[in-house]
Design a protein around this motif. Structure first.
Motif, PDB file in Angstrom:
ATOM      1  N   VAL A   1      25.679  42.329   8.071  1.00 56.78           N
ATOM      2  CA  VAL A   1      25.483  41.465   6.904  1.00 56.78           C
ATOM      3  C   VAL A   1      26.746  40.778   6.426  1.00 56.78           C
ATOM      4  CG1 VAL A   1      23.542  42.870   6.147  1.00 56.78           C
ATOM      5  CG2 VAL A   1      25.804  43.338   5.221  1.00 56.78           C
ATOM      6  N   ALA A   2      27.897  41.150   6.946  1.00 54.90           N
ATOM      7  CA  ALA A   2      29.141  40.518   6.514  1.00 54.90           C
ATOM      8  C   ALA A   2      29.371  39.228   7.295  1.00 54.90           C
ATOM      9  CB  ALA A   2      30.327  41.462   6.698  1.00 54.90           C
ATOM     10  N   ALA A   3      29.911  38.232   6.606  1.00 54.42           N
ATOM     11  CA  ALA A   3      30.263  36.974   7.277  1.00 54.42           C
ATOM     12  C   ALA A   3      31.474  37.206   8.180  1.00 54.42           C
ATOM     13  CB  ALA A   3      30.555  35.909   6.232  1.00 54.42           C
ATOM     14  N   SER A   4      31.801  36.222   8.985  1.00 53.55           N
ATOM     15  CA  SER A   4      32.921  36.348   9.917  1.00 53.55           C
ATOM     16  C   SER A   4      34.223  36.613   9.169  1.00 53.55           C
ATOM     17  CB  SER A   4      33.052  35.072  10.752  1.00 53.55           C
ATOM     18  OG  SER A   4      31.874  34.837  11.502  1.00 53.55           O
ATOM     19  N   ASP A   5      35.097  37.373   9.822  1.00 48.11           N
ATOM     20  CA  ASP A   5      36.381  37.696   9.208  1.00 48.11           C
ATOM     21  C   ASP A   5      37.226  36.446   8.992  1.00 48.11           C
ATOM     22  OD1 ASP A   5      35.803  40.369   9.156  1.00 48.11           O
ATOM     23  OD2 ASP A   5      36.810  40.822  11.042  1.00 48.11           O
ATOM     24  N   THR A   6      37.935  36.429   7.881  1.00 49.37           N
ATOM     25  CA  THR A   6      38.885  35.358   7.599  1.00 49.37           C
ATOM     26  C   THR A   6      40.177  35.612   8.375  1.00 49.37           C
ATOM     27  OG1 THR A   6      39.887  36.534   5.738  1.00 49.37           O
ATOM     28  CG2 THR A   6      37.922  35.192   5.275  1.00 49.37           C
ATOM     29  N   PRO A   7      41.052  34.616   8.463  1.00 45.95           N
ATOM     30  CA  PRO A   7      42.348  34.852   9.121  1.00 45.95           C
ATOM     31  C   PRO A   7      43.122  35.999   8.482  1.00 45.95           C
ATOM     32  CG  PRO A   7      41.965  32.506   8.865  1.00 45.95           C
ATOM     33  CD  PRO A   7      40.859  33.190   8.123  1.00 45.95           C
TER      34      PRO A   7
ATOM     35  N   LYS B   1      43.513  44.801   1.686  1.00 49.70           N
ATOM     36  CA  LYS B   1      43.616  43.394   2.063  1.00 49.70           C
ATOM     37  C   LYS B   1      42.359  42.952   2.803  1.00 49.70           C
ATOM     38  CE  LYS B   1      46.367  40.115   4.762  1.00 49.70           C
ATOM     39  NZ  LYS B   1      47.538  39.911   5.642  1.00 49.70           N
ATOM     40  N   TYR B   2      41.872  43.800   3.686  1.00 49.09           N
ATOM     41  CA  TYR B   2      40.640  43.474   4.401  1.00 49.09           C
ATOM     42  C   TYR B   2      39.460  43.400   3.437  1.00 49.09           C
ATOM     43  CZ  TYR B   2      36.717  43.830   7.610  1.00 49.09           C
ATOM     44  OH  TYR B   2      35.544  43.603   8.268  1.00 49.09           O
ATOM     45  N   ALA B   3      39.375  44.361   2.522  1.00 42.00           N
ATOM     46  CA  ALA B   3      38.211  44.455   1.629  1.00 42.00           C
ATOM     47  C   ALA B   3      38.074  43.233   0.739  1.00 42.00           C
ATOM     48  CB  ALA B   3      38.324  45.717   0.770  1.00 42.00           C
ATOM     49  N   ARG B   4      39.190  42.681   0.279  1.00 46.50           N
ATOM     50  CA  ARG B   4      39.125  41.556  -0.651  1.00 46.50           C
ATOM     51  C   ARG B   4      38.536  40.306  -0.002  1.00 46.50           C
ATOM     52  NH1 ARG B   4      44.143  43.537  -2.032  1.00 46.50           N
ATOM     53  NH2 ARG B   4      45.179  41.954  -0.789  1.00 46.50           N
ATOM     54  N   GLY B   5      38.506  40.259   1.307  1.00 45.43           N
ATOM     55  CA  GLY B   5      37.994  39.066   1.982  1.00 45.43           C
ATOM     56  C   GLY B   5      36.540  39.146   2.388  1.00 45.43           C
TER      57      GLY B   5
ATOM     58  N   GLY C   1      50.180  43.235   5.228  1.00 43.82           N
ATOM     59  CA  GLY C   1      50.014  42.696   6.567  1.00 43.82           C
ATOM     60  C   GLY C   1      51.341  42.667   7.279  1.00 43.82           C
ATOM     61  N   SER C   2      51.322  42.268   8.503  1.00 39.67           N
ATOM     62  CA  SER C   2      52.554  42.158   9.257  1.00 39.67           C
ATOM     63  C   SER C   2      52.330  41.187  10.385  1.00 39.67           C
ATOM     64  CB  SER C   2      52.967  43.535   9.816  1.00 39.67           C
ATOM     65  OG  SER C   2      52.116  43.906  10.848  1.00 39.67           O
ATOM     66  N   GLU C   3      53.365  40.901  11.081  1.00 37.34           N
ATOM     67  CA  GLU C   3      53.255  40.015  12.243  1.00 37.34           C
ATOM     68  C   GLU C   3      53.522  40.826  13.496  1.00 37.34           C
ATOM     69  OE1 GLU C   3      56.141  37.133  11.200  1.00 37.34           O
ATOM     70  OE2 GLU C   3      54.692  35.846  10.233  1.00 37.34           O
ATOM     71  N   ARG C   4      52.908  42.031  13.520  1.00 33.50           N
ATOM     72  CA  ARG C   4      53.226  42.924  14.599  1.00 33.50           C
ATOM     73  C   ARG C   4      52.331  42.724  15.808  1.00 33.50           C
ATOM     74  NH1 ARG C   4      53.669  47.472  11.755  1.00 33.50           N
ATOM     75  NH2 ARG C   4      55.848  47.022  11.351  1.00 33.50           N
ATOM     76  N   GLY C   5      51.704  41.600  15.941  1.00 35.14           N
ATOM     77  CA  GLY C   5      50.929  41.348  17.140  1.00 35.14           C
ATOM     78  C   GLY C   5      49.452  41.454  16.916  1.00 35.14           C
ATOM     79  N   GLY C   6      48.689  40.935  17.870  1.00 40.27           N
ATOM     80  CA  GLY C   6      47.243  40.871  17.726  1.00 40.27           C
ATOM     81  C   GLY C   6      46.553  42.118  18.213  1.00 40.27           C
ATOM     82  N   ASP C   7      45.262  42.103  18.061  1.00 42.08           N
ATOM     83  CA  ASP C   7      44.396  43.212  18.446  1.00 42.08           C
ATOM     84  C   ASP C   7      43.980  43.009  19.887  1.00 42.08           C
ATOM     85  OD1 ASP C   7      42.747  45.285  18.555  1.00 42.08           O
ATOM     86  OD2 ASP C   7      41.160  44.406  17.299  1.00 42.08           O
TER      87      ASP C   7
ATOM     88  N   ALA D   1      44.972  41.709   8.843  1.00 38.43           N
ATOM     89  CA  ALA D   1      44.939  43.096   8.379  1.00 38.43           C
ATOM     90  C   ALA D   1      44.423  44.031   9.465  1.00 38.43           C
ATOM     91  CB  ALA D   1      44.080  43.210   7.121  1.00 38.43           C
ATOM     92  N   LEU D   2      43.383  43.603  10.178  1.00 41.14           N
ATOM     93  CA  LEU D   2      42.835  44.431  11.253  1.00 41.14           C
ATOM     94  C   LEU D   2      43.840  44.628  12.377  1.00 41.14           C
ATOM     95  CD1 LEU D   2      39.179  43.054  11.519  1.00 41.14           C
ATOM     96  CD2 LEU D   2      39.916  45.215  10.524  1.00 41.14           C
ATOM     97  N   HIS D   3      44.545  43.551  12.734  1.00 37.99           N
ATOM     98  CA  HIS D   3      45.562  43.658  13.778  1.00 37.99           C
ATOM     99  C   HIS D   3      46.672  44.610  13.352  1.00 37.99           C
ATOM    100  CE1 HIS D   3      44.337  39.416  15.426  1.00 37.99           C
ATOM    101  NE2 HIS D   3      43.451  40.346  15.688  1.00 37.99           N
TER     102      HIS D   3
END
Length: 521
Positions: A329-335, A293-297, A486-492, A340-342
């Protein structure tokens, strides 16, 4: 600098035979290209030993002919042969032992046997199949490099695709005869016919750069790693795990503790991870889905990429490996990427928190310095070492749990409330996992003994995910491409608690909820 100096430099780099062949090729370059090289002077040329190191690495990586290049691109986004060659060279330079001594093997075997018995008393999970291996640093590399490459592949593939697309838009269907200064550091090189397609060239550039970076990181990590589950995920084909005695001996010396005690503690951790992953078959695929999920963005800032490439002033593998760095070199992360990171950070925390809880219960009567050892591991995982930071630049992901202490305390409370059966049953399905409190939750009210109520996390109930995990994992298995996860298990968020080392001594959060361990910042 005159042409005689270039002639001599080529012979020093490649030897008398290949040097003369390289000189013949140089003589055939367009005059403006030769003039540009000569104008740089001797200081603008890489050292002969750097060129030799690079040629050796490319040869070991199977990049000797145009056909080799094409086959390398077809194999996938990471050249594991090249990565392994560079990693092995790094390991050799660090004074690695060639074999495991008899005394080291005996100490490790005794620790493995004892820790298995200790775990039997505190966990419902069966031992992982097979036997825990006792390996050298080279042995660890051989067993894990393919897994690291596979783990990084979705991110690398997405970056390569983005690079190929952007360069094709900028340069069209083909380059001119050469691209000065972009792909060879200080030495402009002509582009062969089969690489004039920008997409093909970008795939080769990404493949080579990431493979070099992977090799550098794996070589450094081989000196730091003590077991195959040190990053919290399953990266070895042997599910029973691994111990590396040379590194454990050095670690015990640095802590000024008895090596038998340290070996026992680390064997206990390794086998706890092994039991968890062997008993929870959906766990590693879930990590892979989150990475997908992270990679596709991923999107690439082309100007930043060109700057990085031009900054590669040396031709040794380490310099070129650093020329393509995802964090630069990567642009800012999308929501979606942030989600996915969280989720990844929370999942890692739950895994490592369970291991921390179980290891404490299994080893508290047998390992005198278990509290100090637990704290050292927590701080190491929170801060991360140079090799871990290199991996983060490679795949753009932090393989470090942000909230390990909170997760450990949740598993401990579940054990106190319902025993090891309740605790371990939470791994039966992802929806049964406890949730880490979100940033919006008033942790003090939810966890205070005087509040008269418990949060869902305290009771071991997970919040409902908005992702259909069954569908996403089916997509992963059917198409070889990780499904959205993904999940809604809270932020980083940072690890915060004011607990003692023993999680059973008091509730997980004090009244402030902000007393953070300085090792996690």
């Amino acid at each position: 600098m005159d042409e005689n100096a270039i002639h001599q430099w080529l012979i020093q780099c490649f030897g008398p035979v290949q040097g003369e062949a390289a000189w013949a090729q140089f003589s055939q370059l367009p005059e403006e290209v030769r003039d540009q090289i000569l104008s740089q002077g001797a200081a603008g040329l890489p050292k002969p030993e750097e060129v030799q190191s690079l040629v050796k690495a490319f040869s070991a990586g199977g990049l000797n002919t145009a056909g080799d290049v094409e086959r390398t691109i077809e194999k996938g986004p990471v050249n594991t042969d090249l990565a392994k060659s560079i990693a092995a060279s790094t390991i050799a330079s660090e004074g690695a032992e060639g074999t495991v001594t008899a005394d080291e093997a005996q100490t490790a075997r005794e620790a493995i046997s004892a820790s298995g018995l200790w775990l039997d008393a505190v966990s419902d999970f069966n031992p992982a199949p097979g036997e825990t291996q006792v390996l050298t640093r080279d042995g660890w590399l051989e067993n894990t490099i393919e897994a690291w490459a596979q783990f990084a592949a979705p991110v690398v593939q997405s970056m390569n695709d983005a690079l190929s697309s952007v360069f094709s838009e900028r340069f069209g269907d083909s380059f001119e005869s050469q691209v000065s200064g972009m792909f060879a550091g200080p030495v402009p090189i002509p582009i062969p016919e089969n690489l004039k397609d920008p997409g093909t060239l970008m795939k080769l550039l990404g493949n080579t750069s990431f493979s070099m970076q992977l090799g550098q990181a794996a070589g450094k990590l081989a000196k730091e790693i003590r077991g195959s589950y040190d990053q919290g995920i399953a990266l070895q084909s042997n599910p029973a795990g691994t111990l590396i005695p040379q590194n454990i001996d050095e670690y015990a010396t640095s802590l000024e503790l008895d090596v038998d005690e340290v070996m026992g503690f680390l064997a206990l951790r390794e086998q706890a991870y092994a039991r968890l992953y062997a008993s929870v078959p959906w766990l590693m695929p879930r990590f892979e889905a989150l990475i997908g999920k992270y990679a596709r963005g991923i999107t690439i800032d082309l100007d930043a990429m060109e700057d990085q490439l031009r900054d590669a002033t040396d031709m040794n593998p380490e310099s070129i490996a650093g020329a393509v760095n995802l964090t630069n070199v990567a642009a800012s992360d999308t929501p979606e990427q942030k989600e996915a990171l969280h989720s990844l950070a929370d999942m890692l925390a739950l895994v490592e928190g369970w291991v921390d809880c179980v290891v404490w219960r299994a080893g508290m009567a047998h390992i005198p310095h278990i509290e100090q050892l637990r704290e050292m591991i927590r701080r190491e995982r929170a801060v991360g070492g140079p090799a871990e930071q290199t991996f983060e630049s490679l795949i753009g992901l932090e393989l470090r749990p942000k909230r390990l202490r909170e997760a450990s305390q949740i598993w401990e409370r579940l054990t106190v409330e319902g025993g090891q059966e309740l605790r371990d049953s939470k791994w039966n399905h992802p929806d049964m996992l406890p949730s880490l409190p979100s940033e919006q939750v008033d942790d003090t009210a939810a966890t205070s003994p005087d509040s008269g109520a418990s949060s869902q996390a305290d009771m071991g109930y997970a919040t409902k995910s908005t992702i259909d995990w069954d569908a996403e994992l089916s997509n992963l298995l059917e198409h070889g491409d990780t499904g959205q996860a993904g999940s809604e298990r809270g932020g980083d968020q940072d690890d915060s608690d004011d607990s003692t080392d023993n999680p059973a001594d008091k509730p997980s959060d004090d009244s402030s909820g902000n007393d953070a361990d300085p090792g996690t910042k």
